[in-house]
Design a protein around this motif. Sequence first.
Motif, PDB file in Angstrom:
ATOM      1  N   LEU A  91      48.875  51.830  60.439  1.00  0.00           N
ATOM      2  CA  LEU A  91      48.048  51.709  59.226  1.00  0.00           C
ATOM      3  C   LEU A  91      47.972  50.256  58.789  1.00  0.00           C
ATOM      4  O   LEU A  91      46.885  49.751  58.478  1.00  0.00           O
ATOM      5  CB  LEU A  91      48.675  52.530  58.095  1.00  0.00           C
ATOM      6  CG  LEU A  91      48.121  53.929  57.839  1.00  0.00           C
ATOM      7  CD1 LEU A  91      48.762  54.529  56.605  1.00  0.00           C
ATOM      8  CD2 LEU A  91      46.620  53.917  57.671  1.00  0.00           C
ATOM      9  N   SER A  92      49.115  49.594  58.758  1.00  0.00           N
ATOM     10  CA  SER A  92      49.137  48.196  58.318  1.00  0.00           C
ATOM     11  C   SER A  92      48.368  47.293  59.277  1.00  0.00           C
ATOM     12  O   SER A  92      47.824  46.277  58.878  1.00  0.00           O
ATOM     13  CB  SER A  92      50.574  47.705  58.155  1.00  0.00           C
ATOM     14  OG  SER A  92      51.176  47.619  59.415  1.00  0.00           O
ATOM     15  N   ARG A  93      48.326  47.729  60.560  1.00  0.00           N
ATOM     16  CA  ARG A  93      47.570  46.944  61.543  1.00  0.00           C
ATOM     17  C   ARG A  93      46.063  47.103  61.340  1.00  0.00           C
ATOM     18  O   ARG A  93      45.301  46.155  61.476  1.00  0.00           O
ATOM     19  CB  ARG A  93      47.940  47.404  62.956  1.00  0.00           C
ATOM     20  CG  ARG A  93      49.131  46.651  63.519  1.00  0.00           C
ATOM     21  CD  ARG A  93      49.350  47.013  64.952  1.00  0.00           C
ATOM     22  NE  ARG A  93      50.685  46.639  65.385  1.00  0.00           N
ATOM     23  CZ  ARG A  93      51.407  47.324  66.249  1.00  0.00           C
ATOM     24  NH1 ARG A  93      50.949  48.443  66.759  1.00  0.00           N
ATOM     25  NH2 ARG A  93      52.599  46.912  66.611  1.00  0.00           N
ATOM     26  N   ILE A  94      45.666  48.342  60.998  1.00  0.00           N
ATOM     27  CA  ILE A  94      44.230  48.640  60.909  1.00  0.00           C
ATOM     28  C   ILE A  94      43.640  48.203  59.560  1.00  0.00           C
ATOM     29  O   ILE A  94      42.456  47.898  59.479  1.00  0.00           O
ATOM     30  CB  ILE A  94      43.980  50.143  61.214  1.00  0.00           C
ATOM     31  CG1 ILE A  94      42.579  50.347  61.750  1.00  0.00           C
ATOM     32  CG2 ILE A  94      44.242  51.024  60.010  1.00  0.00           C
ATOM     33  CD1 ILE A  94      42.363  51.696  62.365  1.00  0.00           C
ATOM     34  N   PHE A  95      44.474  48.115  58.503  1.00  0.00           N
ATOM     35  CA  PHE A  95      43.965  47.824  57.163  1.00  0.00           C
ATOM     36  C   PHE A  95      43.198  46.501  57.074  1.00  0.00           C
ATOM     37  O   PHE A  95      42.078  46.481  56.558  1.00  0.00           O
ATOM     38  CB  PHE A  95      45.120  47.867  56.139  1.00  0.00           C
ATOM     39  CG  PHE A  95      44.665  47.572  54.746  1.00  0.00           C
ATOM     40  CD1 PHE A  95      43.976  48.535  54.011  1.00  0.00           C
ATOM     41  CD2 PHE A  95      44.879  46.332  54.177  1.00  0.00           C
ATOM     42  CE1 PHE A  95      43.532  48.256  52.733  1.00  0.00           C
ATOM     43  CE2 PHE A  95      44.425  46.047  52.905  1.00  0.00           C
ATOM     44  CZ  PHE A  95      43.754  47.006  52.180  1.00  0.00           C
ATOM     45  N   PRO A  96      43.736  45.387  57.545  1.00  0.00           N
ATOM     46  CA  PRO A  96      42.985  44.116  57.436  1.00  0.00           C
ATOM     47  C   PRO A  96      41.622  44.185  58.117  1.00  0.00           C
ATOM     48  O   PRO A  96      40.635  43.632  57.593  1.00  0.00           O
ATOM     49  CB  PRO A  96      43.884  43.106  58.149  1.00  0.00           C
ATOM     50  CG  PRO A  96      45.217  43.721  58.179  1.00  0.00           C
ATOM     51  CD  PRO A  96      45.012  45.183  58.206  1.00  0.00           C
ATOM     52  N   LYS A  97      41.545  44.911  59.247  1.00  0.00           N
ATOM     53  CA  LYS A  97      40.269  45.016  59.960  1.00  0.00           C
ATOM     54  C   LYS A  97      39.256  45.775  59.116  1.00  0.00           C
ATOM     55  O   LYS A  97      38.091  45.373  58.993  1.00  0.00           O
ATOM     56  CB  LYS A  97      40.467  45.739  61.304  1.00  0.00           C
ATOM     57  CG  LYS A  97      41.194  44.897  62.331  1.00  0.00           C
ATOM     58  CD  LYS A  97      41.462  45.684  63.579  1.00  0.00           C
ATOM     59  CE  LYS A  97      42.397  44.905  64.513  1.00  0.00           C
ATOM     60  NZ  LYS A  97      42.918  45.716  65.589  1.00  0.00           N
ATOM     61  N   VAL A  98      39.702  46.914  58.549  1.00  0.00           N
ATOM     62  CA  VAL A  98      38.811  47.747  57.726  1.00  0.00           C
ATOM     63  C   VAL A  98      38.380  46.944  56.496  1.00  0.00           C
ATOM     64  O   VAL A  98      37.180  46.917  56.141  1.00  0.00           O
ATOM     65  CB  VAL A  98      39.522  49.068  57.312  1.00  0.00           C
ATOM     66  CG1 VAL A  98      38.698  49.843  56.304  1.00  0.00           C
ATOM     67  CG2 VAL A  98      39.795  49.930  58.536  1.00  0.00           C
ATOM     68  N   ALA A  99      39.313  46.252  55.851  1.00  0.00           N
ATOM     69  CA  ALA A  99      39.009  45.485  54.630  1.00  0.00           C
ATOM     70  C   ALA A  99      38.000  44.371  54.927  1.00  0.00           C
ATOM     71  O   ALA A  99      37.031  44.172  54.190  1.00  0.00           O
ATOM     72  CB  ALA A  99      40.297  44.906  54.065  1.00  0.00           C
ATOM     73  N   SER A 101      35.840  44.198  57.438  1.00  0.00           N
ATOM     74  CA  SER A 101      34.540  44.783  57.786  1.00  0.00           C
ATOM     75  C   SER A 101      33.804  45.203  56.511  1.00  0.00           C
ATOM     76  O   SER A 101      32.598  44.957  56.364  1.00  0.00           O
ATOM     77  CB  SER A 101      34.714  46.010  58.675  1.00  0.00           C
ATOM     78  OG  SER A 101      35.534  45.722  59.734  1.00  0.00           O
ATOM     79  N   SER A 102      34.527  45.831  55.588  1.00  0.00           N
ATOM     80  CA  SER A 102      33.907  46.288  54.335  1.00  0.00           C
ATOM     81  C   SER A 102      33.393  45.099  53.530  1.00  0.00           C
ATOM     82  O   SER A 102      32.277  45.137  52.993  1.00  0.00           O
ATOM     83  CB  SER A 102      34.907  47.067  53.491  1.00  0.00           C
ATOM     84  OG  SER A 102      35.489  48.066  54.255  1.00  0.00           O
ATOM     85  N   LEU A 103      34.185  44.062  53.454  1.00  0.00           N
ATOM     86  CA  LEU A 103      33.796  42.861  52.700  1.00  0.00           C
ATOM     87  C   LEU A 103      32.558  42.214  53.312  1.00  0.00           C
ATOM     88  O   LEU A 103      31.622  41.822  52.602  1.00  0.00           O
ATOM     89  CB  LEU A 103      34.976  41.876  52.692  1.00  0.00           C
ATOM     90  CG  LEU A 103      34.868  40.734  51.697  1.00  0.00           C
ATOM     91  CD1 LEU A 103      34.952  41.258  50.261  1.00  0.00           C
ATOM     92  CD2 LEU A 103      35.982  39.708  51.930  1.00  0.00           C
ATOM     93  N   SER A 104      32.533  42.149  54.632  1.00  0.00           N
ATOM     94  CA  SER A 104      31.378  41.560  55.335  1.00  0.00           C
ATOM     95  C   SER A 104      30.124  42.368  55.052  1.00  0.00           C
ATOM     96  O   SER A 104      29.052  41.814  54.751  1.00  0.00           O
ATOM     97  CB  SER A 104      31.616  41.544  56.844  1.00  0.00           C
ATOM     98  OG  SER A 104      32.835  40.988  57.117  1.00  0.00           O
ATOM     99  N   LEU A 105      30.252  43.693  55.098  1.00  0.00           N
ATOM    100  CA  LEU A 105      29.112  44.581  54.850  1.00  0.00           C
ATOM    101  C   LEU A 105      28.599  44.387  53.425  1.00  0.00           C
ATOM    102  O   LEU A 105      27.385  44.297  53.187  1.00  0.00           O
ATOM    103  CB  LEU A 105      29.544  46.030  55.082  1.00  0.00           C
ATOM    104  CG  LEU A 105      28.440  47.064  55.087  1.00  0.00           C
ATOM    105  CD1 LEU A 105      27.550  46.896  56.323  1.00  0.00           C
ATOM    106  CD2 LEU A 105      29.019  48.479  55.090  1.00  0.00           C
ATOM    107  N   LEU A 106      29.518  44.279  52.471  1.00  0.00           N
ATOM    108  CA  LEU A 106      29.164  44.089  51.059  1.00  0.00           C
ATOM    109  C   LEU A 106      28.428  42.778  50.865  1.00  0.00           C
ATOM    110  O   LEU A 106      27.411  42.709  50.166  1.00  0.00           O
ATOM    111  CB  LEU A 106      30.464  44.102  50.232  1.00  0.00           C
ATOM    112  CG  LEU A 106      30.347  44.570  48.791  1.00  0.00           C
ATOM    113  CD1 LEU A 106      29.906  46.025  48.738  1.00  0.00           C
ATOM    114  CD2 LEU A 106      31.689  44.415  48.094  1.00  0.00           C
TER     115      LEU A 106
END
Lengths: 148, 189
Positions: A91-99, A101-106
């Motif tokens: 989870l801790s590994r995947i969180f920065p990637k998800v965050a 990606s979301s920020l870039s999309l926003l």
Amino acid sequence: MTMKNQELYQLLLRSFDEDLSPQEQQQLQKALKESAELRQKKRELEEVEALLRNADMTTTIPFFTGKVMTKIEDLHSTQALSLMDEFALSLSRIFPKVALSSLSLLLVLTAGLYLSEGNLSSNTLLGTSDISSELLVSDDDYLNDFNF
Amino acid sequence: MTDIIVNSDQHIIEQVKSGNINSYKHIVAKYEAQILATVTRMLGSSHEVEDIAQQVFINFYKSIARFRGDAAVSTYLTRIAINLSLNEIKRRKRKSWLSFFGKKEDGNYERQIADPSNNAEQQATKDLVERALERLEPELRSIVVLRLMEGYSTKETAEILNIPLGTVLSRLARGREKLKQIIVQLKDR
């Protein structure tokens, strides 16, 4: 030991663990009858076998089963913990990637909105900037419609 | 009779596989004497015997998901016991080399567990056999232990050690001869 005796001794050794052919059996029996030395060697080998068979090699360890089971239970709980650790780690590994990606999309959406609307007012952000004043209904009109 | 035992073991193993860890104690209790004897025959009466025997059951537990019952549980456990004992013998050799170069080891690991219930004659026989086995090369020792002491057939011995039957037969002949010489030497002292 002569070559012939050596061969007969090998035959004797084999006779303890292998099925000899009828011819070999006959040869060995004949040699045993004739040679006191071979008979002595056979006796010694039989004595060794009896010694090994009769040696009581039992070892008693108090509470052995309990000790093993404690280790296995520890192993089990360690495995369960490591599974949870693994989940948390992934989870801790995947969180920065998800965050990220979301920020870039926003940012892309906001930039697109700014380019199309020319500003970033609250109406633009809420998507209500295109609604004309005629479409807006006052509270009085709304109440009249229901004959209050 | 064997089928009943095997089926009963299989039943316990299925229970363990389905999460009932506590059932495993029946396997440990049933085979502990056999495994302790095998490890003692391989290593002599030493304090490592208990650790190795415990590790046998732990290793079997770890691999229990892959156990399909193709061979008896005792065969699997014996195989693990022999392999771990051979590893221990290698470790001892390395340790003795290290001690040769100055590093001290705890030493005197042989014959540390003496069973007081044994009478003097039995103890003497046990000591003689332990000393003789100790002098036998590990690959001969494992075959002698399985075939001559544990009563496995030559075919079963080959299966447990995962070596060809011909190798078992030739090593067995060598093992018998060498053991006879060693015992004669030890008795003459």
